[in-house]
Scaffold this active site. Structure first.
Site, PDB file in Angstrom:
ATOM      1  N   HIS A 154      32.046  36.794  39.306  1.00 24.36           N
ATOM      2  CA  HIS A 154      33.400  36.238  39.245  1.00 24.36           C
ATOM      3  C   HIS A 154      33.338  34.721  39.224  1.00 24.36           C
ATOM      4  O   HIS A 154      32.577  34.109  39.968  1.00 24.36           O
ATOM      5  CB  HIS A 154      34.216  36.691  40.467  1.00 24.36           C
ATOM      6  CG  HIS A 154      34.687  38.108  40.365  1.00 24.36           C
ATOM      7  ND1 HIS A 154      35.078  38.849  41.457  1.00 24.36           N
ATOM      8  CD2 HIS A 154      34.835  38.938  39.292  1.00 24.36           C
ATOM      9  CE1 HIS A 154      35.438  40.055  41.067  1.00 24.36           C
ATOM     10  NE2 HIS A 154      35.311  40.132  39.764  1.00 24.36           N
ATOM     11  N   TYR A 200      39.365  42.772  46.531  1.00 21.77           N
ATOM     12  CA  TYR A 200      38.676  43.908  47.152  1.00 21.77           C
ATOM     13  C   TYR A 200      38.939  43.994  48.646  1.00 21.77           C
ATOM     14  O   TYR A 200      38.759  45.048  49.238  1.00 21.77           O
ATOM     15  CB  TYR A 200      37.174  43.832  46.856  1.00 21.77           C
ATOM     16  CG  TYR A 200      36.898  44.021  45.391  1.00 21.77           C
ATOM     17  CD1 TYR A 200      37.045  45.269  44.800  1.00 21.77           C
ATOM     18  CD2 TYR A 200      36.546  42.942  44.586  1.00 21.77           C
ATOM     19  CE1 TYR A 200      36.833  45.441  43.441  1.00 21.77           C
ATOM     20  CE2 TYR A 200      36.325  43.106  43.231  1.00 21.77           C
ATOM     21  CZ  TYR A 200      36.471  44.358  42.667  1.00 21.77           C
ATOM     22  OH  TYR A 200      36.272  44.523  41.327  1.00 21.77           O
TER      23      TYR A 200
END
Length: 303
Positions: free
Chosen positions: A275, A284
């Site tokens: 990322h 998450y």
């Protein structure tokens, strides 16, 4: 397959072993499919021997009923089998009974109720990969798809990243260099199980593994298309009773969520996922919190 169900043809070979040999020799199934289905056959015959109080051969199997199969699956569920694994077990039972010349009782597999999407459990990820392998047109294609799906779950790759790998990744080591978005390269750990799966595929692939050619090849030798993998997963998840959100990309989400649940910090997870910003990784935390809330509601006596 009436001949396979004839005791004279089976001879003195135990039926589960004869079934496993049939899968390997006649059906040319992969080693892990042979192992998994053979183990189911052994468990089923052992259960029926206790359940019926006598030896189980092809002739005895002809008397099996839906209630017998339900009792077996209930016993397996009592051992902690999740829905997808139970559906996989039922598929193996049907294949074993067909080999023995017995018509399998009509029984629907377990279904997963619709609701808020959740990461799939580790055993469901493996069951999905095994089911895709079992349904493949050729053994090497099954090994390929099994390796791809384990790579997505075991290393958190995007499907495009996995299919962009070339023969330059060989021979495999403990880590793998992956090129992600914007051409950024990252290093991800390669679990032994994932490495073995890829090596099995490479050993059986009929196409050359040159450094500048795709690692995962299509049926005609070109680069494997993401659409082919998605279609295989869509068919397999329907057979296993998994929700429609169970996609190749969901395996990457499951990788991230399971790591976070086991104590991985966000910065490390950001690097593993490739990322660009920490904000992308922070989604998450919400997914994991939702999962923990489910666990709490199901387990706490006052919830």
């Amino acid at each position: 397959m009436a001949a396979a169900g004839d005791d004279a043809v089976i001879g003195s070979t135990p039926l589960p072993l004869a079934f496993a040999r049939h899968l390997a020799r006649d059906r040319r199934r992969s080693a892990h499919t042979v192992r998994a289905y053979g183990a189911t056959a052994e468990r089923l015959t052992a259960f029926l021997a206790r359940h019926w109080g006598g030896a189980v051969d092809a002739r005895a199997l002809a008397a099996i009923t839906t209630a017998d199969v339900r009792a077996y699956l209930a016993a397996r569920r009592g051992e902690g089998l999740a829905n997808a694994s139970t559906a996989r077990e039922l598929s193996a039972v049907r294949a074993f009974l067909a080999f023995a010349g017995v018509e399998a009782p009509r029984l629907k597999g377990p279904r997963v109720g619709k609701g808020v999407p959740r990461p799939i459990a580790p055993d469901e990820a493996v069951a999905l990969a095994e089911e895709v392998d079992e349904d493949a047109a050729e053994p090497w294609i099954g090994l390929r798809d099994f390796a791809v799906l384990l790579l997505l779950y075991g290393a958190g790759l995007r499907i495009g990243e996995a299919l962009a790998l070339t023969g330059a990744s060989l021979p495999l080591g403990e880590t793998l260099a992956v090129t992600g978005k914007r051409g950024k390269t990252r290093i991800v750990p390669l679990l032994p199980q994932v490495r073995v799966a890829i090596e099995h595929y490479v050993a059986e692939c009929p196409w050359p593994m040159a450094r500048d050619l795709p690692l995962f090849r299509g049926a005609k030798g070109g680069a494997l298309s993401p659409g082919v993998v998605r279609v295989s997963v869509r068919k397999a998840r329907a057979r296993l009773g998994l929700g429609e959100r169970t996609t190749p990309h969901a395996l990457r989400h499951s990788f991230a969520t399971h790591l976070l649940g086991r104590g991985a910090d966000l910065r490390s997870l950001q690097e593993l996922l490739g990322h660009a910003s920490l904000g992308s990784t922070q989604i998450y935390t919400a997914v994991d919190a939702a999962h923990l809330l489910d666990v709490y509601r199901n387990a706490h006596p006052r919830a």
